[in-house]
Design a protein around this motif. Structure first.
Motif: not given
Length: 280
Positions: A175-180, A185-191, A196-203
Motif C-alpha cells: 500500500p501507499i502507506a502515507s499519501a501525504m 499522493g502529493e500530486k493526487a491530494l493537491s489536485n 492545504n495539507k491539513e485537509d490531506w490527513r483524512q486520506y
C-alpha cells in the motif's frame, strides 16, 4: 438503480459476474465485478471489497489475482470496482499521466474543480456501491471486509480506519502507506483536495491509525524488491504509526517480491483466509 450484466462465467463452482450501472455519486457510468461462491445460491454470504491500484480497472484483479479459488474455499463474495470515474466529460490528467485522473481516483472525495464533478471514489466505495451490492446480490452487508493493492491498499486502509463500524478486517498488498509523504499522493491530494495539507490527513493511513475508533485486524504484505518501495510506499511509516498507537497490525516484508500481480497471487490465499476468520 438498474444494473446491466456485462458478462458471466462459471468459476470454481461459483459465478464471476461483471455489471455496469449509472453512478449518482460519480456522475457517470461505472463497471464492477463480483464473484459469488456456490453457497450464494442458497444463502447470503460474507463480502470482501477489493480496491485496485493505478491504471487498473475492475478486470485486472479478476483475471490476474487468482482470488476466486480461495473465495470459493471460504464461501466469500468478492466485489472489485473500477479505480476512477470514466466516460465522456470526465476530466483526465492534462498530460495523460498514469498517476492522476482516469484510473487514479485515489479513493478520495475531490473538492477542487474540475475533479469535484466526478471524482468521489471515497463515497462510492463507502456508500453507493455497498448499497447497490446489498440490494441486488445474496451478500450479508453486516459481514464485510476490505483489501487492496498500492493505491488501492491506501484506499482500503484509509477507508477501513475511518469506518471501523463497517468492516471486520482490512489488508493490503504494497500500500501507499502515507499519501501525504510520497510523490503519487502529493500530486493526487493537491489536485483533488487542494493545497492545504491539513485537509490531506483524512486520506493518509499513517495519520488515521491513532484515530481509529476500533482497532480492526490489519494485515499488510510488502515485497522487498518492489521498485516503488522507498519513494512511494514507505511501509516503515505505517509500522511506526501502528507502534506509536499500540495498533496490533501484522506488517510483513516478503523477500524478493516486486509490485506485480505475481506478488499478490503468491499471498492471496493468506489474505482471503485472514479475512474469512473475521467474517464468519
Amino acid at each position: 438503480m438498474s444494473l446491466e450484466k456485462v458478462s458471466e462465467n462459471k468459476c470454481f463452482a461459483g459465478r464471476q459476474l461483471r455489471y455496469s450501472h449509472q453512478s449518482a455519486v460519480l456522475n457517470c457510468s461505472m463497471n464492477f465485478s463480483i464473484y459469488l461462491p456456490a453457497e450464494a445460491g442458497s444463502h447470503k454470504v460474507p463480502v470482501l471489497y477489493w480496491l485496485s491500484g493505478l491504471t487498473c480497472t475492475d478486470e485486472n484483479f479478476v483475471t490476474k489475482a487468482g482470488a476466486q479459488q480461495f473465495a470459493a474455499q471460504h464461501g466469500v463474495a468478492i466485489v472489485a470496482p473500477d479505480t476512477s470515474p470514466r466516460g465522456e466529460g470526465v476530466p483526465d490528467d492534462a498530460d495523460a499521466a498514469y498517476d492522476f485522473g482516469l484510473g487514479a481516483g485515489f479513493y478520495v472525495d475531490a473538492t477542487q474543480a474540475p475533479w469535484s464533478q466526478h471524482y468521489h471514489m471515497y463515497s462510492y466505495i463507502c456508500q453507493e456501491l455497498p448499497e447497490l451490492i446489498n440490494a441486488n446480490f445474496p451478500v450479508d452487508g453486516q459481514r464485510s471486509s476490505i483489501f487492496g493493492h498500492s493505491m488501492g491498499g491506501h484506499g482500503a486502509l484509509t477507508i477501513a480506519l475511518k469506518n471501523t463500524d463497517k468492516y471486520q478486517s482490512v489488508s493490503a498488498f504494497a500500500p501507499i502507506a502515507s499519501a501525504m509523504q510520497c510523490p503519487w499522493g502529493e500530486k493526487a491530494l493537491s489536485n483533488y483536495i487542494g493545497t492545504n495539507k491539513e485537509d490531506w490527513r483524512q486520506y493518509d493511513a499513517t495519520e488515521l491509525v491513532a484515530k481509529a475508533e476500533r482497532q480492526i485486524p490489519m494485515l499488510v504484505d510488502q515485497g522487498t524488491a518492489d521498485n516503488f518501495l522507498v519513494e512511494q510506499l514507505k511501509p516503515v511509516l505505517l509500522q511506526q504509526a501502528c507502534d506509536a498507537a499500540g495498533y496490533p497490525a501484522t506488517i510483513r516484508m516478503q523477500e524478493g517480491y516486486d509490485h506485480s500481480y505475481f506478488f499478490m497471487s503468491s499471498f492471496m490465499a493468506d489474505h482471503i483466509a485472514f479475512h474469512a476468520k473475521y467474517l464468519k
